[in-house]
Write a protein that holds these residues in place. Sequence first.
Motif, PDB file in Angstrom:
ATOM      1  N   SER A 138     -64.003 -29.230  41.413  1.00  0.00           N
ATOM      2  CA  SER A 138     -63.142 -28.544  42.378  1.00  0.00           C
ATOM      3  C   SER A 138     -62.681 -27.187  41.871  1.00  0.00           C
ATOM      4  N   ALA A 139     -62.892 -26.947  40.562  1.00  0.00           N
ATOM      5  CA  ALA A 139     -62.462 -25.663  39.980  1.00  0.00           C
ATOM      6  C   ALA A 139     -63.638 -24.725  39.743  1.00  0.00           C
ATOM      7  N   GLU A 140     -64.734 -24.913  40.499  1.00  0.00           N
ATOM      8  CA  GLU A 140     -65.927 -24.078  40.298  1.00  0.00           C
ATOM      9  C   GLU A 140     -65.623 -22.594  40.492  1.00  0.00           C
ATOM     10  N   TYR A 162     -68.134 -26.150  28.050  1.00  0.00           N
ATOM     11  CA  TYR A 162     -67.138 -26.953  28.772  1.00  0.00           C
ATOM     12  C   TYR A 162     -66.544 -26.169  29.939  1.00  0.00           C
ATOM     13  N   LYS A 163     -67.290 -25.220  30.480  1.00  0.00           N
ATOM     14  CA  LYS A 163     -66.705 -24.251  31.397  1.00  0.00           C
ATOM     15  C   LYS A 163     -66.039 -24.892  32.623  1.00  0.00           C
ATOM     16  N   GLU A 164     -66.683 -25.894  33.231  1.00  0.00           N
ATOM     17  CA  GLU A 164     -66.075 -26.520  34.405  1.00  0.00           C
ATOM     18  C   GLU A 164     -64.801 -27.269  34.029  1.00  0.00           C
ATOM     19  N   LEU A 165     -64.861 -28.025  32.903  1.00  0.00           N
ATOM     20  CA  LEU A 165     -63.678 -28.738  32.425  1.00  0.00           C
ATOM     21  C   LEU A 165     -62.573 -27.757  32.065  1.00  0.00           C
ATOM     22  N   ALA A 166     -62.928 -26.663  31.358  1.00  0.00           N
ATOM     23  CA  ALA A 166     -61.931 -25.681  30.950  1.00  0.00           C
ATOM     24  C   ALA A 166     -61.295 -25.017  32.156  1.00  0.00           C
ATOM     25  N   LYS A 210     -56.535 -24.315  35.373  1.00  0.00           N
ATOM     26  CA  LYS A 210     -55.945 -24.355  36.710  1.00  0.00           C
ATOM     27  C   LYS A 210     -54.781 -25.341  36.774  1.00  0.00           C
ATOM     28  N   LYS A 211     -54.913 -26.485  36.100  1.00  0.00           N
ATOM     29  CA  LYS A 211     -53.889 -27.522  36.137  1.00  0.00           C
ATOM     30  C   LYS A 211     -52.860 -27.380  35.019  1.00  0.00           C
ATOM     31  N   ASP A 212     -53.003 -26.316  34.210  1.00  0.00           N
ATOM     32  CA  ASP A 212     -52.034 -26.008  33.152  1.00  0.00           C
ATOM     33  C   ASP A 212     -52.153 -26.912  31.929  1.00  0.00           C
ATOM     34  N   TYR A 213     -53.298 -27.643  31.784  1.00  0.00           N
ATOM     35  CA  TYR A 213     -53.523 -28.391  30.549  1.00  0.00           C
ATOM     36  C   TYR A 213     -53.902 -27.430  29.417  1.00  0.00           C
ATOM     37  N   LEU A 214     -54.576 -26.343  29.755  1.00  0.00           N
ATOM     38  CA  LEU A 214     -54.950 -25.286  28.813  1.00  0.00           C
ATOM     39  C   LEU A 214     -54.297 -23.986  29.237  1.00  0.00           C
ATOM     40  N   LYS A 215     -53.992 -23.167  28.259  1.00  0.00           N
ATOM     41  CA  LYS A 215     -53.404 -21.861  28.547  1.00  0.00           C
ATOM     42  C   LYS A 215     -54.203 -20.775  27.830  1.00  0.00           C
ATOM     43  N   VAL A 216     -54.293 -19.633  28.459  1.00  0.00           N
ATOM     44  CA  VAL A 216     -54.928 -18.477  27.832  1.00  0.00           C
ATOM     45  C   VAL A 216     -53.877 -17.787  26.982  1.00  0.00           C
ATOM     46  N   SER A 217     -54.155 -17.604  25.696  1.00  0.00           N
ATOM     47  CA  SER A 217     -53.182 -17.040  24.765  1.00  0.00           C
ATOM     48  C   SER A 217     -53.014 -15.542  24.987  1.00  0.00           C
TER      49      SER A 217
END
Length: 668
Positions: free
Chosen positions: A562-564, A582-586, A591-598
């Motif tokens: 869904s984040a394509e 891991y581009k789709e997972l990342a 998008k869901k805020d599990y990862l953040k761009v530093s």
Amino acid sequence: MERNIRLISMITCLFYGLMLFPALFVNAANDNDAYKAGYSSGLWEGIDAAYSDLEDVKSKNYYKAMPKDADIIANYDLDKETSTYRINFVRGFKDGFREGYNTTYDNPKVEAKPTNYDEALGYQMGEVSGYNDYYAGKSNKWTNAVPSTTKLIEMFQLTNEPNAYKNSFVTNFKAKFQEGYETAYRKAKYEPFKAAIERGAADGAKFGEILGANWGRTDYYSSSINQWDRDLPSDDEIKSVFLLDNDLDDYSKAFLSAFKESYRIKYEEAYRTANVNYNLLVFEKGYSHGKNIGLVKGESLARIDLLMGKSNDENRHNFSDNNIINEYKLFNEYEKYREGFISGFREGTKTGYMAVYQSSNFENFMSKAETQVVSINGAQVLSRDNKMSLNIDKGIFYNDIAVSIDRLIGTNMNIKMPSKDRYVKSSELYNIRVASSYDGLNRDKPIKLSFDYYGPQSGGIYKYLNDNWYYLTSKIDANSITAFINPESITNSSGTYAVFIDTKAWNPDDLRGHWAKDEIVTYLRRGIAGAFEDNTFRPDIPITKAQLLSSMSKVFKWDIKSAEKEVAALQKVADYKDVEPYKELAAYCVKKDYLKVSPENTIRINSQVSYKEAEAMMKLAMGNKNFSWAGVAEKIMKNKDKRSASYDSMDEHITRAEAVYMLYYMTE
């Protein structure tokens, strides 16, 4: 008596522990007298608690078995002591309890039984001396071999024993030494003769039977009279054929004697059997023969149809006259015999088919369902076919319940079976349901589910859920496979369970003996966790963000596709080369805020995850702001006897094993 044996077993276990794990018992000498006294008392109680848990088939958990501080103080009258003495005693008691429990639980096969050492040692040493003297060509004279009284006293340190025991030991030792010596000496001397005679007789009988039966049938069908020794080989011929001159004389004599006896018996038996069989075929009515053979044929066809799930229809197995004549070699029989055989065969086939199909189907349905009322005391509930069972412990349910086990028969179109290329079905499918009019149950006490099983270690119990079969943590022993299920999952709802063999299952070698092995193997077999290229799991190294989020996506069933649209934006981060696999997972996780761009424009997807970061991810994934890693760490300590590094700092890194346990514990 049982108490004495158990006491001796406990003492033996202490010695065993001292030999194998000397470091475990050192701490008792490092503190004051109160600590030592507490350690000694705790050690004994820990050993006893471990034996109790082993007898009750409970999982290893010293923490749960250990008495509370108040109970220790009360049991040992510590309220009469000073507070310093009391504190040190309790501290020593807990250390001793833990060591005694863990050592005993891990070595349950260490068992001691009362032994008469004087007699046992005397007999065994006598045996050795007897064998040695015979093979050394010495005379059978035990008195020359037995140690002197002085030597025995020195050898077994009897000077430290009372005189009565010392005298008794020497007397009994020598008596048993003589018995063991003479038994071994004569066994070594006569056993070869006995073995040769027995083997010669067995071999001779075997070959005599074969040749005797062959010549008996040959003589009958050659119209020769019943004369068993007509073609009996001479002794020289038998010796030549079987090379008896190269063997012991005793073997040869026994062979010849048994050969002739068996030859005669089997010759006459085969001659007379051939005569009876021939005349039965000549004079027996064809109808009777045909019907009997048809009954067997019909029963066989019915069993095959039942196994293949086909309907009750004997007409699908019609045989033409030529089919019957060809199959049963009726070409040269009398015409009337042939006609009667065919008629009887057809009747027998229909009768045998119908009888077996109906009776088997009836028995099959009779063994389909089982319903049993289980009181709050718990019980074992068996499936009607006795191939599956539920063990419900007392205290799981707070009121009486009804347990239903329904064996699914035939192909159920609502259930999708796993791929036959990988999975081998190894049990029937069973639907289990618990009916209760009350909500009360203990969610921390699982129900034991067991199947009869004799397959390889790659077998497992699976649950059917959302059109998929999910592996449950399974234990395999000599004749069964077992898993534990949450009682809440089948209360006022149902679950379907079965056993499958996963032909592609494997357990990484580095999980052997690991505290989280069961949970990790479960996730490996479900495809939630993955191993490294060298087929190791490396459970104790820190997990990376990519590894943790990948497992979380499978557990929580994230729709990462869904984040394509967000994937393209990731190409702008500085470490996109690391992110790309891991581009789709990342993209989904950003998008869901599990990862953040530093601020440095990186995601660092291969960086290690701290306990604090894992806790934050789980709060988002579960939608539960109250989730706390501390609760998981406490469960690991309590259930697995493993201390998490998070107790030192939440900034430490969570291991791969801890991450799997966290996901498993929070979602199962």
